[in-house]
Design a protein around this motif. Sequence first.
Motif, PDB file in Angstrom:
ATOM      1  N   ILE A 283       0.762  -1.125  -0.041  1.00  0.00           N
ATOM      2  CA  ILE A 283       0.107   0.069  -0.085  1.00  0.00           C
ATOM      3  C   ILE A 283       0.898   1.035   0.011  1.00  0.00           C
ATOM      4  O   ILE A 283       0.468   2.076  -0.800  1.00  0.00           O
ATOM      5  N   THR A 284       1.803   1.400   0.759  1.00  0.00           N
ATOM      6  CA  THR A 284       2.523   2.596   1.160  1.00  0.00           C
ATOM      7  C   THR A 284       3.674   2.745  -0.132  1.00  0.00           C
ATOM      8  O   THR A 284       4.107   3.846  -0.272  1.00  0.00           O
ATOM      9  N   ARG A 285       3.788   1.727  -0.976  1.00  0.00           N
ATOM     10  CA  ARG A 285       4.681   2.188  -2.026  1.00  0.00           C
ATOM     11  C   ARG A 285       4.314   2.891  -2.901  1.00  0.00           C
ATOM     12  O   ARG A 285       5.042   3.811  -3.703  1.00  0.00           O
ATOM     13  N   HIS A 286       3.009   3.210  -3.073  1.00  0.00           N
ATOM     14  CA  HIS A 286       2.176   4.355  -3.689  1.00  0.00           C
ATOM     15  C   HIS A 286       2.282   5.686  -3.004  1.00  0.00           C
ATOM     16  O   HIS A 286       2.090   6.759  -3.986  1.00  0.00           O
ATOM     17  N   MET A 287       2.720   5.839  -2.110  1.00  0.00           N
ATOM     18  CA  MET A 287       2.854   7.161  -1.110  1.00  0.00           C
ATOM     19  C   MET A 287       4.168   7.582  -1.183  1.00  0.00           C
ATOM     20  O   MET A 287       4.208   8.593  -0.475  1.00  0.00           O
ATOM     21  N   LEU A 288       5.176   6.975  -1.762  1.00  0.00           N
ATOM     22  CA  LEU A 288       6.455   7.616  -1.534  1.00  0.00           C
ATOM     23  C   LEU A 288       6.809   8.958  -1.965  1.00  0.00           C
ATOM     24  O   LEU A 288       7.500   9.677  -1.453  1.00  0.00           O
ATOM     25  N   GLY A 289       6.039   9.505  -3.096  1.00  0.00           N
ATOM     26  CA  GLY A 289       6.454  10.821  -3.378  1.00  0.00           C
ATOM     27  C   GLY A 289       5.242  11.948  -2.846  1.00  0.00           C
ATOM     28  O   GLY A 289       5.456  13.017  -3.480  1.00  0.00           O
ATOM     29  N   LEU A 290       4.662  11.544  -1.805  1.00  0.00           N
ATOM     30  CA  LEU A 290       3.683  12.251  -1.380  1.00  0.00           C
ATOM     31  C   LEU A 290       4.177  13.750  -0.940  1.00  0.00           C
ATOM     32  O   LEU A 290       3.456  14.869  -1.304  1.00  0.00           O
TER      33      LEU A 290
END
Length: 338
Positions: A283-290
């Motif tokens: 899930i959090t791999r999609h949040m790294l650039g937040l």
Amino acid sequence: MASLLTPQDIRFSVAPMMDWTDRHCRAFHRTMSRRARLYTEMLTTGAVIHGDRLRLMGFDVFEQPVAFQLGGSEPDHLARAAKIVEDFGYCEVNLNVGCPSDRVQNGAFGACLMLRPALVADCVKAMKDAVALPVTVKCRIGVDDQEPEQALFDIAEQCIVAGADALFVHARKAWLKGLSPKENRDIPPLDYPLVHKLARAFPETPMAINGGLATIEDMCAQLAVMDGVMIGRAAYHDPGLLLSVDPEFFGEPAPFGDAFAAVEAYLPYIERELGEGEKLSSITRHMLGLFSGLPGARSFRRHLALEAVRPGAGVEVLTRAVQEVTDAMARMRDANAA
């Protein structure tokens, strides 16, 4: 034939991206924009017809509007797969005529279909006859040695005659020979004016432009000519920009005031998924650039990269990573005030 889609429907969308726009990514993006049109990763007709549909195609109703992208080149298979997509509750089925990967070349679909516009039209018609959903096409401006204007106008006209409800045009050629899929995203030059010319030639068909759009300003400039914009890597690598979509393009308030509030709102989804056996890192791999560009962003990414993969990692890993950004911003404020 009137389109089932309006220009507003496709005004802003996040492109289908293999290995990226899975259901966790889409749920995260939806947290930050209620109006963006979201797309699945491409699935082949074979996977849809014969695969584990619930695992491959399941999505949360919260993601809507979410469209499904199909890969294939056999009209009867596409029609059958499109009916399955419709039964799952997606809002649109999109035919991939732009992906240049080795996988699609081996299967003679994706960008290869730019060379076979009559077949693409047959595919569109077969899907239109099978479903009540909007059927759309995502294509390139050409492949290899094709002359772009002739190639693009030919395939667009045939798709429109076949009943396509919208076109999404990546404003680059794809080189099937000599460039990798990654290189095909950057090396072939962009030709926005050609896509603009196409949109002016077919004003009754909603059209969105894709390729190289990285800022809200870039997108607004395109919307002076096009019905819609579709962005890919920009939304993935800097997802915070999605908080600007609803106010900038739809005149509606953003769901949350900032990225910190969006993360807080996303936590119940993460907790639910963890409770069902999902790994935090998925899930959090999609949040790294937040928090791109903010103090502490590197520490945020590092903490998630190291800790989210550990067995049993829970939401506290994410909240601690966010704290890295909060602490760094506080230190900067204190330094500026001193």
